[in-house]
Motif scaffolding. Structure first.
Motif, PDB file in Angstrom:
ATOM      1  N   GLY A   3       0.810  -1.203   0.000  1.00 14.66           N
ATOM      2  CA  GLY A   3       0.000   0.000   0.000  1.00 14.66           C
ATOM      3  C   GLY A   3       0.836   1.243   0.000  1.00 14.66           C
ATOM      4  N   ALA A   4       0.382   2.240   0.711  1.00  9.81           N
ATOM      5  CA  ALA A   4       1.031   3.542   0.713  1.00  9.81           C
ATOM      6  C   ALA A   4       1.311   3.966   2.142  1.00  9.81           C
ATOM      7  CB  ALA A   4       0.122   4.551   0.041  1.00  9.81           C
ATOM      8  N   VAL A   5       2.211   4.924   2.277  1.00 16.99           N
ATOM      9  CA  VAL A   5       2.495   5.514   3.577  1.00 16.99           C
ATOM     10  C   VAL A   5       2.112   6.989   3.485  1.00 16.99           C
ATOM     11  CG1 VAL A   5       4.281   6.063   5.254  1.00 16.99           C
ATOM     12  CG2 VAL A   5       4.350   3.896   4.058  1.00 16.99           C
ATOM     13  N   ASN A   6       1.287   7.419   4.387  1.00 14.74           N
ATOM     14  CA  ASN A   6       0.774   8.788   4.369  1.00 14.74           C
ATOM     15  C   ASN A   6       1.742   9.715   5.085  1.00 14.74           C
ATOM     16  OD1 ASN A   6      -0.795  11.028   4.170  1.00 14.74           O
ATOM     17  ND2 ASN A   6      -2.462  10.275   5.426  1.00 14.74           N
ATOM     18  N   HIS A   7       2.450  10.531   4.336  1.00 15.14           N
ATOM     19  CA  HIS A   7       3.378  11.500   4.911  1.00 15.14           C
ATOM     20  C   HIS A   7       2.588  12.704   5.419  1.00 15.14           C
ATOM     21  CE1 HIS A   7       6.553  14.504   5.111  1.00 15.14           C
ATOM     22  NE2 HIS A   7       7.392  13.494   5.190  1.00 15.14           N
ATOM     23  N   ALA A  63       8.512  -1.629   4.207  1.00 17.29           N
ATOM     24  CA  ALA A  63       8.486  -2.392   5.458  1.00 17.29           C
ATOM     25  C   ALA A  63       9.454  -1.801   6.477  1.00 17.29           C
ATOM     26  CB  ALA A  63       8.827  -3.848   5.189  1.00 17.29           C
ATOM     27  N   LEU A  64      10.626  -1.365   6.034  1.00 19.72           N
ATOM     28  CA  LEU A  64      11.613  -0.773   6.934  1.00 19.72           C
ATOM     29  C   LEU A  64      11.071   0.509   7.568  1.00 19.72           C
ATOM     30  CD1 LEU A  64      14.532  -1.047   7.958  1.00 19.72           C
ATOM     31  CD2 LEU A  64      15.210   0.442   6.074  1.00 19.72           C
ATOM     32  N   GLY A  65      10.376   1.313   6.790  1.00 24.09           N
ATOM     33  CA  GLY A  65       9.763   2.525   7.335  1.00 24.09           C
ATOM     34  C   GLY A  65       8.721   2.218   8.398  1.00 24.09           C
ATOM     35  N   LYS A  66       7.971   1.152   8.191  1.00 22.78           N
ATOM     36  CA  LYS A  66       6.953   0.776   9.176  1.00 22.78           C
ATOM     37  C   LYS A  66       7.579   0.114  10.404  1.00 22.78           C
ATOM     38  CE  LYS A  66       3.094   0.573   6.045  1.00 22.78           C
ATOM     39  NZ  LYS A  66       1.884  -0.141   5.658  1.00 22.78           N
ATOM     40  N   VAL A  71       5.803   5.593  11.004  1.00 22.22           N
ATOM     41  CA  VAL A  71       4.402   5.734  10.639  1.00 22.22           C
ATOM     42  C   VAL A  71       3.628   6.002  11.922  1.00 22.22           C
ATOM     43  CG1 VAL A  71       2.413   4.572   9.649  1.00 22.22           C
ATOM     44  CG2 VAL A  71       4.667   4.129   8.730  1.00 22.22           C
ATOM     45  N   LYS A  72       2.793   7.007  11.900  1.00 21.42           N
ATOM     46  CA  LYS A  72       1.957   7.288  13.064  1.00 21.42           C
ATOM     47  C   LYS A  72       0.503   7.370  12.623  1.00 21.42           C
ATOM     48  CE  LYS A  72       2.394  12.277  12.840  1.00 21.42           C
ATOM     49  NZ  LYS A  72       2.753  13.500  13.525  1.00 21.42           N
ATOM     50  N   THR A  73      -0.412   7.203  13.545  1.00 22.74           N
ATOM     51  CA  THR A  73      -1.831   7.220  13.227  1.00 22.74           C
ATOM     52  C   THR A  73      -2.380   8.638  13.359  1.00 22.74           C
ATOM     53  OG1 THR A  73      -2.021   4.984  14.082  1.00 22.74           O
ATOM     54  CG2 THR A  73      -4.058   6.200  13.794  1.00 22.74           C
ATOM     55  N   ASN A  74      -3.179   9.024  12.368  1.00 22.98           N
ATOM     56  CA  ASN A  74      -3.847  10.316  12.390  1.00 22.98           C
ATOM     57  C   ASN A  74      -5.097  10.185  13.263  1.00 22.98           C
ATOM     58  OD1 ASN A  74      -5.100  12.709  11.869  1.00 22.98           O
ATOM     59  ND2 ASN A  74      -4.913  12.584   9.650  1.00 22.98           N
ATOM     60  N   GLU A  75      -5.224  11.023  14.269  1.00 26.85           N
ATOM     61  CA  GLU A  75      -6.358  10.916  15.190  1.00 26.85           C
ATOM     62  C   GLU A  75      -7.696  11.233  14.539  1.00 26.85           C
ATOM     63  OE1 GLU A  75      -3.747  13.152  16.607  1.00 26.85           O
ATOM     64  OE2 GLU A  75      -2.760  11.438  17.538  1.00 26.85           O
ATOM     65  N   LYS A  76      -7.688  12.083  13.490  1.00 27.51           N
ATOM     66  CA  LYS A  76      -8.954  12.504  12.881  1.00 27.51           C
ATOM     67  C   LYS A  76      -9.681  11.346  12.205  1.00 27.51           C
ATOM     68  CE  LYS A  76      -7.194  15.837  10.480  1.00 27.51           C
ATOM     69  NZ  LYS A  76      -7.061  16.905   9.489  1.00 27.51           N
ATOM     70  N   ASP A  77      -8.955  10.607  11.346  1.00 35.03           N
ATOM     71  CA  ASP A  77      -9.654   9.586  10.566  1.00 35.03           C
ATOM     72  C   ASP A  77      -9.015   8.203  10.628  1.00 35.03           C
ATOM     73  OD1 ASP A  77      -7.425  10.192   9.119  1.00 35.03           O
ATOM     74  OD2 ASP A  77      -8.498  11.077   7.434  1.00 35.03           O
ATOM     75  N   GLY A  78      -8.020   8.016  11.488  1.00 33.90           N
ATOM     76  CA  GLY A  78      -7.449   6.700  11.687  1.00 33.90           C
ATOM     77  C   GLY A  78      -6.411   6.282  10.651  1.00 33.90           C
ATOM     78  N   THR A  79      -6.040   7.159   9.723  1.00 36.08           N
ATOM     79  CA  THR A  79      -5.023   6.797   8.742  1.00 36.08           C
ATOM     80  C   THR A  79      -3.643   6.895   9.375  1.00 36.08           C
ATOM     81  OG1 THR A  79      -4.873   9.049   7.908  1.00 36.08           O
ATOM     82  CG2 THR A  79      -6.376   7.566   6.766  1.00 36.08           C
ATOM     83  N   GLU A  81       0.405   7.938   9.178  1.00 39.25           N
ATOM     84  CA  GLU A  81       1.235   8.960   8.563  1.00 39.25           C
ATOM     85  C   GLU A  81       2.704   8.638   8.793  1.00 39.25           C
ATOM     86  OE1 GLU A  81       0.154  12.634  10.385  1.00 39.25           O
ATOM     87  OE2 GLU A  81      -1.705  12.800   9.249  1.00 39.25           O
ATOM     88  N   PHE A  82       3.537   9.036   7.859  1.00 40.19           N
ATOM     89  CA  PHE A  82       4.975   8.916   7.981  1.00 40.19           C
ATOM     90  C   PHE A  82       5.448   9.970   8.962  1.00 40.19           C
ATOM     91  CE2 PHE A  82       9.274   9.929   6.378  1.00 40.19           C
ATOM     92  CZ  PHE A  82       9.828   8.672   6.453  1.00 40.19           C
ATOM     93  N   ALA A  83       6.219   9.570   9.955  1.00 33.01           N
ATOM     94  CA  ALA A  83       6.587  10.490  11.020  1.00 33.01           C
ATOM     95  C   ALA A  83       7.980  11.067  10.844  1.00 33.01           C
ATOM     96  CB  ALA A  83       6.474   9.785  12.363  1.00 33.01           C
TER      97      ALA A  83
END
Length: 92
Positions: A3-7, A63-66, A71-79, A81-83
Motif C-alpha cells: 500500500g502507501a504511507v501517508n506523509h 516495510a523498513l519505514g513501518k 508511521v503514526k496514526t492520524n487521530e482525525k480519521d485513523g489513517t 502517517e509517515f513520522a
C-alpha cells in the motif's frame, strides 16, 4: 502491507489514502503479470531479475519505514502517517 504511507506533508484524507493503497496493489499485480509474461516469452533472465529486485527493494523500504516506527496514526480519521521530518528546515 502492500500500500502507501501517508506523509504528514501530504495530509491525505482516509478516502485518498484508501485510493492510493488500491492503486498500489493494482500496480503490483500489473508488474507481476508483466514479469511472468516476460518469463513465459523467454526474455533474458537478467532483465527479469532486475525488475524483480526493484519490486523487492520497494517492498523492503516500505516495510523498513513501518518497522522503524516512521508511521503514526492520524487521530482525525485513523489513517497512518509517515513520522519523518522531511520538509522541515534545520536552518534558522
Amino acid at each position: 502491507m502492500i500500500g502507501a504511507v501517508n506523509h504528514p506533508n501530504m495530509e491525505w484524507s482516509k478516502k485518498e489514502y484508501e485510493n492510493c493503497k488500491a492503486l498500489a496493489r493494482i500496480a503490483v499485480i500489473v508488474e507481476l503479470f508483466i514479469i511472468t509474461s516476460f518469463l513465459y516469452l523467454g526474455m533474458e533472465k537478467d532483465y527479469i531479475l532486475f525488475m524483480s529486485f526493484g519490486m523487492i527493494l520497494c517492498a523492503f523500504l516500505l516495510a523498513l519505514g513501518k518497522i522503524t516506527k516512521q508511521v503514526k496514526t492520524n487521530e482525525k480519521d485513523g489513517t497512518k502517517e509517515f513520522a519523518g521530518n522531511l520538509g522541515k528546515s534545520s536552518m534558522g
